[in-house]
Design a protein around this motif. Structure first.
Motif, mmCIF file in Angstrom:
data_model
loop_
_atom_site.group_PDB
_atom_site.id
_atom_site.type_symbol
_atom_site.label_atom_id
_atom_site.label_comp_id
_atom_site.label_asym_id
_atom_site.label_seq_id
_atom_site.Cartn_x
_atom_site.Cartn_y
_atom_site.Cartn_z
ATOM 1 N N SER A 1 -5.926 -4.411 1.968
ATOM 2 C CA SER A 1 -4.269 -4.323 2.118
ATOM 3 C C SER A 1 -3.771 -3.154 2.979
ATOM 4 C CB SER A 1 -3.909 -4.247 0.691
ATOM 5 O OG SER A 1 -4.050 -2.778 0.258
ATOM 6 N N GLN B 1 0.486 -5.371 -6.603
ATOM 7 C CA GLN B 1 1.667 -4.876 -5.558
ATOM 8 C C GLN B 1 2.118 -3.698 -5.769
ATOM 9 O OE1 GLN B 1 4.897 -7.691 -5.427
ATOM 10 N NE2 GLN B 1 3.578 -9.430 -4.346
ATOM 11 N N THR B 2 2.182 -3.163 -7.061
ATOM 12 C CA THR B 2 2.754 -2.058 -7.634
ATOM 13 C C THR B 2 1.568 -1.002 -7.257
ATOM 14 O OG1 THR B 2 3.774 -3.004 -9.439
ATOM 15 C CG2 THR B 2 3.562 -0.590 -9.710
ATOM 16 N N TYR C 1 5.013 -2.344 4.660
ATOM 17 C CA TYR C 1 5.187 -3.618 3.743
ATOM 18 C C TYR C 1 5.930 -4.477 4.622
ATOM 19 C CZ TYR C 1 8.157 -6.333 0.735
ATOM 20 O OH TYR C 1 8.734 -7.267 0.019
ATOM 21 N N TRP D 1 -1.005 -7.987 1.807
ATOM 22 C CA TRP D 1 -0.283 -7.501 0.729
ATOM 23 C C TRP D 1 -0.635 -8.435 -0.570
ATOM 24 C CZ3 TRP D 1 2.340 -3.439 -0.143
ATOM 25 C CH2 TRP D 1 3.282 -3.443 -1.137
ATOM 26 N N ALA E 1 4.591 -8.125 4.462
ATOM 27 C CA ALA E 1 5.384 -9.411 3.844
ATOM 28 C C ALA E 1 5.902 -10.402 4.950
ATOM 29 C CB ALA E 1 6.846 -8.764 3.297
#
Length: 206
Positions: A158, A89-90, A70, A82, A74
């Motif tokens: 991702s 995102q969840t 992450y 991401w 990010a």
């Protein structure tokens, strides 16, 4: 940045992400067979004695696969690792947690380390049988929840794909039959230059 890794382990997924990001990084290779992860030089960096471990440019250390993934995604939005939408995102978090926590942490763990679950060697075949059943069930669930093509999420590639990649490397090692979408995902990952670089550096064959 410096990634502490062991070839072919879960740290491969983070290695792939670092290659995708494209920022400069160093590699510190550990041999788990030799117990490098338990030696003072490494435990001083990560007392948990496990990979992946990422030492950032300011000297601070990140541990745990989803957290490292992450942070890299990010802090490097240009890499597109991401999702921008909270719902996606969840889904990325959900996929990573299931892959790392369940498929890796519970299922494959039984194929790698029977003694952890049954001290008696006579029971080890049962642990392996249980592990294989758990791996198959986990892959079936991943296939059922699949939303993208060929990537896991509908929003596209991702960090969750890097997580799936490293466990699928293990699946092939153990002769696990891959569901169609997972098999397609494996081939798509192998076509990515970042994956090719990471595999070559770690001396891994597809």
């Amino acid at each position: 940045m410096k990634l502490y890794y062991a070839p072919g382990t879960c740290s491969l997924g983070i290695h792939v992400i670092l290659e995708e990001v494209g920022s400069p990084f160093e590699l510190a290779r550990l041999s788990l067979q030799s117990g490098d992860h338990k030696k003072p030089d490494f435990t001083a960096v990560n007392p948990k004695s496990k990979v992946p471990t990422l030492q950032r440019d300011d000297g601070s250390v990140l541990t745990e696969w989803p957290a490292i993934a992450y942070w890299l995604a990010a802090t490097n939005p240009g890499a597109g690792l991401w999702p921008g939408d909270p719902a996606e995102q969840t889904r990325a978090l959900e996929a990573m947690d299931f892959i790392v926590g369940t498929l890796h942490g519970h299922a494959f763990s039984r194929l790698f380390n029977q003694g952890k679950y049954a001290p008696s060697e006579a029971d080890h075949p049962k642990v392996i049988e249980q592990g294989r059943a758990m791996v198959a069930a986990a892959y079936a669930e991943i296939e059922r929840k699949w939303e993208g093509d060929p990537w896991l999420l509908a929003s596209g590639y991702s960090v969750a794909d890097a997580a799936l990649f490293y466990v699928t490397l293990w699946a092939r090692k153990f002769g696990v039959d891959l569901p169609p979408k997972v098999a397609k995902h494996w081939e798509a990952m192998l076509a990515r230059p970042a994956v090719q670089r990471a595999m070559k550096t770690e001396g891994l064959a597809a």
